[in-house]
Design a protein around this motif. Sequence first.
Motif, PDB file in Angstrom:
ATOM      1  N   THR A 297       0.830  -1.207   0.000  1.00  0.00           N
ATOM      2  CA  THR A 297       0.000   0.000   0.000  1.00  0.00           C
ATOM      3  C   THR A 297       0.861   1.253   0.000  1.00  0.00           C
ATOM      4  O   THR A 297       0.574   2.224  -0.723  1.00  0.00           O
ATOM      5  CB  THR A 297      -0.931   0.011   1.223  1.00  0.00           C
ATOM      6  OG1 THR A 297      -1.770  -1.155   1.189  1.00  0.00           O
ATOM      7  CG2 THR A 297      -1.808   1.252   1.240  1.00  0.00           C
TER       8      THR A 297
ATOM      9  N   HIS B 114     -12.789  -1.044   7.931  1.00  0.00           N
ATOM     10  CA  HIS B 114     -12.229  -0.528   6.674  1.00  0.00           C
ATOM     11  C   HIS B 114     -12.767  -1.316   5.491  1.00  0.00           C
ATOM     12  O   HIS B 114     -13.152  -0.745   4.460  1.00  0.00           O
ATOM     13  CB  HIS B 114     -10.699  -0.625   6.738  1.00  0.00           C
ATOM     14  CG  HIS B 114     -10.010  -0.296   5.453  1.00  0.00           C
ATOM     15  ND1 HIS B 114      -9.623   0.989   5.118  1.00  0.00           N
ATOM     16  CD2 HIS B 114      -9.614  -1.076   4.416  1.00  0.00           C
ATOM     17  CE1 HIS B 114      -9.027   0.981   3.940  1.00  0.00           C
ATOM     18  NE2 HIS B 114      -9.003  -0.253   3.487  1.00  0.00           N
ATOM     19  N   TRP B 115     -12.806  -2.613   5.631  1.00  0.00           N
ATOM     20  CA  TRP B 115     -13.276  -3.515   4.587  1.00  0.00           C
ATOM     21  C   TRP B 115     -14.754  -3.271   4.289  1.00  0.00           C
ATOM     22  O   TRP B 115     -15.183  -3.308   3.126  1.00  0.00           O
ATOM     23  CB  TRP B 115     -13.031  -4.942   5.068  1.00  0.00           C
ATOM     24  CG  TRP B 115     -13.205  -6.041   4.080  1.00  0.00           C
ATOM     25  CD1 TRP B 115     -13.510  -5.939   2.755  1.00  0.00           C
ATOM     26  CD2 TRP B 115     -13.068  -7.435   4.364  1.00  0.00           C
ATOM     27  NE1 TRP B 115     -13.581  -7.182   2.195  1.00  0.00           N
ATOM     28  CE2 TRP B 115     -13.311  -8.118   3.148  1.00  0.00           C
ATOM     29  CE3 TRP B 115     -12.773  -8.158   5.508  1.00  0.00           C
ATOM     30  CZ2 TRP B 115     -13.265  -9.509   3.072  1.00  0.00           C
ATOM     31  CZ3 TRP B 115     -12.722  -9.533   5.425  1.00  0.00           C
ATOM     32  CH2 TRP B 115     -12.969 -10.195   4.211  1.00  0.00           C
TER      33      TRP B 115
ATOM     34  N   LEU C  33     -15.657   0.573   2.508  1.00  0.00           N
ATOM     35  CA  LEU C  33     -15.185   0.861   1.163  1.00  0.00           C
ATOM     36  C   LEU C  33     -15.618  -0.235   0.189  1.00  0.00           C
ATOM     37  O   LEU C  33     -15.600  -1.416   0.539  1.00  0.00           O
ATOM     38  CB  LEU C  33     -13.658   0.958   1.137  1.00  0.00           C
ATOM     39  CG  LEU C  33     -13.010   2.147   1.847  1.00  0.00           C
ATOM     40  CD1 LEU C  33     -11.490   2.062   1.702  1.00  0.00           C
ATOM     41  CD2 LEU C  33     -13.517   3.466   1.288  1.00  0.00           C
TER      42      LEU C  33
ATOM     43  N   THR D  50      -8.571   5.316   5.927  1.00  0.00           N
ATOM     44  CA  THR D  50      -9.640   4.889   5.022  1.00  0.00           C
ATOM     45  C   THR D  50     -10.046   6.025   4.087  1.00  0.00           C
ATOM     46  O   THR D  50     -10.283   5.800   2.890  1.00  0.00           O
ATOM     47  CB  THR D  50     -10.859   4.404   5.829  1.00  0.00           C
ATOM     48  OG1 THR D  50     -10.465   3.285   6.625  1.00  0.00           O
ATOM     49  CG2 THR D  50     -12.002   3.996   4.915  1.00  0.00           C
TER      50      THR D  50
ATOM     51  N   ILE E 258      -7.424   6.280   1.400  1.00  0.00           N
ATOM     52  CA  ILE E 258      -7.547   5.202   0.423  1.00  0.00           C
ATOM     53  C   ILE E 258      -8.746   5.437  -0.492  1.00  0.00           C
ATOM     54  O   ILE E 258      -8.689   5.175  -1.705  1.00  0.00           O
ATOM     55  CB  ILE E 258      -7.669   3.846   1.143  1.00  0.00           C
ATOM     56  CG1 ILE E 258      -6.361   3.507   1.861  1.00  0.00           C
ATOM     57  CG2 ILE E 258      -8.024   2.737   0.154  1.00  0.00           C
ATOM     58  CD1 ILE E 258      -5.142   3.451   0.969  1.00  0.00           C
ATOM     59  N   ARG E 259      -9.826   5.960   0.055  1.00  0.00           N
ATOM     60  CA  ARG E 259     -10.989   6.285  -0.777  1.00  0.00           C
ATOM     61  C   ARG E 259     -10.626   7.328  -1.834  1.00  0.00           C
ATOM     62  O   ARG E 259     -11.040   7.241  -2.994  1.00  0.00           O
ATOM     63  CB  ARG E 259     -12.140   6.795   0.095  1.00  0.00           C
ATOM     64  CG  ARG E 259     -13.452   6.978  -0.664  1.00  0.00           C
ATOM     65  CD  ARG E 259     -14.489   7.688   0.191  1.00  0.00           C
ATOM     66  NE  ARG E 259     -14.852   6.931   1.361  1.00  0.00           N
ATOM     67  CZ  ARG E 259     -15.799   5.993   1.373  1.00  0.00           C
ATOM     68  NH1 ARG E 259     -16.458   5.706   0.271  1.00  0.00           N
ATOM     69  NH2 ARG E 259     -16.080   5.350   2.498  1.00  0.00           N
TER      70      ARG E 259
ATOM     71  N   HIS F  37     -11.230  -0.508  -1.384  1.00  0.00           N
ATOM     72  CA  HIS F  37     -10.235  -1.294  -0.662  1.00  0.00           C
ATOM     73  C   HIS F  37      -9.634  -2.388  -1.527  1.00  0.00           C
ATOM     74  O   HIS F  37     -10.205  -2.786  -2.545  1.00  0.00           O
ATOM     75  CB  HIS F  37     -10.876  -1.935   0.576  1.00  0.00           C
ATOM     76  CG  HIS F  37     -11.803  -3.077   0.241  1.00  0.00           C
ATOM     77  ND1 HIS F  37     -13.164  -2.916   0.109  1.00  0.00           N
ATOM     78  CD2 HIS F  37     -11.556  -4.388   0.003  1.00  0.00           C
ATOM     79  CE1 HIS F  37     -13.716  -4.076  -0.197  1.00  0.00           C
ATOM     80  NE2 HIS F  37     -12.767  -4.989  -0.281  1.00  0.00           N
TER      81      HIS F  37
ATOM     82  N   THR G  57      -4.804  -2.960   1.391  1.00  0.00           N
ATOM     83  CA  THR G  57      -5.217  -1.843   2.254  1.00  0.00           C
ATOM     84  C   THR G  57      -5.873  -2.354   3.540  1.00  0.00           C
ATOM     85  O   THR G  57      -5.766  -1.713   4.582  1.00  0.00           O
ATOM     86  CB  THR G  57      -6.182  -0.884   1.536  1.00  0.00           C
ATOM     87  OG1 THR G  57      -7.445  -1.519   1.290  1.00  0.00           O
ATOM     88  CG2 THR G  57      -5.596  -0.408   0.213  1.00  0.00           C
ATOM     89  N   VAL G  58      -6.528  -3.510   3.467  1.00  0.00           N
ATOM     90  CA  VAL G  58      -7.086  -4.105   4.682  1.00  0.00           C
ATOM     91  C   VAL G  58      -5.963  -4.480   5.643  1.00  0.00           C
ATOM     92  O   VAL G  58      -6.022  -4.211   6.847  1.00  0.00           O
ATOM     93  CB  VAL G  58      -7.953  -5.339   4.338  1.00  0.00           C
ATOM     94  CG1 VAL G  58      -8.408  -6.042   5.605  1.00  0.00           C
ATOM     95  CG2 VAL G  58      -9.165  -4.926   3.517  1.00  0.00           C
TER      96      VAL G  58
ATOM     97  N   THR H  93      -4.397  -1.394   7.167  1.00  0.00           N
ATOM     98  CA  THR H  93      -5.223  -0.857   8.251  1.00  0.00           C
ATOM     99  C   THR H  93      -4.858  -1.508   9.573  1.00  0.00           C
ATOM    100  O   THR H  93      -4.754  -0.835  10.618  1.00  0.00           O
ATOM    101  CB  THR H  93      -6.717  -1.089   7.961  1.00  0.00           C
ATOM    102  OG1 THR H  93      -7.061  -0.483   6.709  1.00  0.00           O
ATOM    103  CG2 THR H  93      -7.587  -0.496   9.059  1.00  0.00           C
TER     104      THR H  93
END
Length: 260
Positions: free
Chosen positions: A92, A163-164, A167, A226, A229-230, A236, A240-241, A244
Amino acid sequence: MNISEYTSDIARAVAFLSRIPVPSSFFEGYDGRLARVSRTFPLAGLLIALPAAIVFALLLAFQADPLMASLLALAVQTMTTGALHEDGLSDTADGVGGGKDRDRALTIMKDSRIGTYGAIALILSFGLRAAALAAIASYLAPFAAALALLAAAVLSRGAMVWHWYVLPAAKPDGVAASAGKPDYGAMQMALITALVLSAFLLWPSLRLPGFILCLFVTAAAAFLFTRRIRQRLSGHTGDTVGATQQICEIAVLCTLAMCV
């Protein structure tokens, strides 16, 4: 809640998030999707971090140097997880740091090679966590310091699920999309489990204001990451998960180091 299904989901989460062997009986008729399994991530995180916490407590009990004990505990934790989350963090960092646009960032993240941003992210991750654990060990008894390590594992894996959930998948045909996505119930259960377990683990050594601050900093770290990342990826990925988890574990440990 079906206890048998929940137990099976814990075993499947442990298998997914670590290299701990899990009996094949837990996977009979299982389709490989993680949408429901994710509700058990915080509890699975506690079990996965338990070997590292035991090593940490034993080393401290035998008067080992706190920084050395911290690094050895992180080494055990990394071997247990197979560096799954560290890999997500480095990928990431390379993608978000080096990609000029969304497509280029996703291409970089898919590349197995590590770049400058990824290397720096890993150095900072291990350095900050080791320094924070050493500081915690300087103020708390060995057992209480080990509980702090477990609390960080629990809270950070709850943040993963959030987070998962919030997104969409950045790539509809990606690995993260094929694994499914937590629904509201699974996300809510993961967060409640993380909250209850962390309160139980930290209550003996941390007063209420310190615990609330720890939750606030962790939530802020998850939210800000988050949002970033958005903006950069529009969704996601598996990387990225994992990132986090690393960012929130750092947030938990650093906050605890300042509050104990």
